[in-house]
Design a protein around this motif. Structure first.
Motif, PDB file in Angstrom:
ATOM      1  N   UNK A  22       0.828  -1.211   0.000  1.00 30.68           N
ATOM      2  CA  UNK A  22       0.000   0.000   0.000  1.00 30.68           C
ATOM      3  C   UNK A  22       0.859   1.255   0.000  1.00 30.68           C
ATOM      4  N   UNK A  23       1.960   1.225   0.735  1.00 34.08           N
ATOM      5  CA  UNK A  23       2.856   2.386   0.793  1.00 34.08           C
ATOM      6  C   UNK A  23       3.529   2.626  -0.561  1.00 34.08           C
ATOM      7  N   UNK A  24       4.083   1.566  -1.162  1.00 40.35           N
ATOM      8  CA  UNK A  24       4.798   1.708  -2.442  1.00 40.35           C
ATOM      9  C   UNK A  24       3.854   2.109  -3.579  1.00 40.35           C
ATOM     10  N   UNK A  25       2.723   1.456  -3.693  1.00 40.62           N
ATOM     11  CA  UNK A  25       1.782   1.748  -4.774  1.00 40.62           C
ATOM     12  C   UNK A  25       1.102   3.091  -4.513  1.00 40.62           C
ATOM     13  N   UNK A  26       0.868   3.420  -3.252  1.00 42.03           N
ATOM     14  CA  UNK A  26       0.247   4.697  -2.899  1.00 42.03           C
ATOM     15  C   UNK A  26       1.064   5.896  -3.346  1.00 42.03           C
ATOM     16  N   UNK A  27       2.391   5.733  -3.427  1.00 42.88           N
ATOM     17  CA  UNK A  27       3.257   6.837  -3.866  1.00 42.88           C
ATOM     18  C   UNK A  27       2.989   7.230  -5.325  1.00 42.88           C
ATOM     19  N   UNK A  28       2.408   6.338  -6.101  1.00 39.31           N
ATOM     20  CA  UNK A  28       2.112   6.643  -7.506  1.00 39.31           C
ATOM     21  C   UNK A  28       1.034   7.716  -7.642  1.00 39.31           C
TER      22      UNK A  28
END
Length: 185
Positions: A22-28
């Protein structure tokens, strides 16, 4: 951004893995600051196949559909790889969109006029459909369809042509150019 994380084929997603994805994809979402964050949806699917950790992400903004898939020996590394891949796809889309707007000259797509089929031979093989994909067909221009096809990394893309209001297919030709398949009635 709405993010759903799930495991496929009896793969259990741990809370730590879910938080990391969620953190990594949320940065997009930083690329879509012009949109309401609720209109962006990301579906993350994880599974293990023959010792390979595979992460598939489908990102939808309503007008734009992106898909990335990566595999690695480590699930966290696979998440990093797919996030980087989607980041590059978004940047590529933005660059093409800016160039297209600057030119303000619509490209003409090549229409496929001659389909070489050997009608004399009957196929003795039976074809088996192993997967059916369903997706919403949205009205868009030929240029938008080509951009969408490139973003997905596919060789063809089915779309509703906003100009003719017919279902069309754009495809990448062997010479690197693009073709358009339009129905003839």
């Amino acid at each position: 951004m709405r993010i759903s994380v799930s495991g496929v084929s009896n793969f259990e997603v741990t809370p730590a893995l879910r938080d990391y994805a969620e953190k990594k994809i949320g940065k997009l979402s930083r690329h879509f600051n012009y949109l309401n964050n609720d209109s962006i949806e990301a579906k993350v699917k994880m599974h293990v196949e023959n010792g390979r950790h595979i992460v598939e992400v489908t990102l939808s903004t309503g007008d734009l559909l992106l898909r990335g898939e990566e595999e690695n020996k480590d699930m966290y590394a696979a998440i990093d790889l797919v996030a980087d891949k989607l980041d590059k796809q978004i940047e590529k889309y933005k660059t093409k969109l800016v160039r297209s707007l600057r030119k303000n000259i619509p490209r003409e797509a090549t229409v496929l006029e001659d389909i070489n089929r050997d009608m004399g031979k009957e196929e003795e093989e039976k074809f088996k459909v192993v997967k059916i994909k369903r997706f919403p067909v949205k009205p868009m221009s030929v240029d938008e369809a080509i951009l969408q096809m490139d973003l997905l990394g596919h060789n063809f893309f089915v779309f509703n042509n906003a100009e003719t209001e017919e279902i069309n297919v754009v495809y990448r030709r062997k010479d690197g150019d693009y073709g358009l398949i339009a129905p003839e009635y």
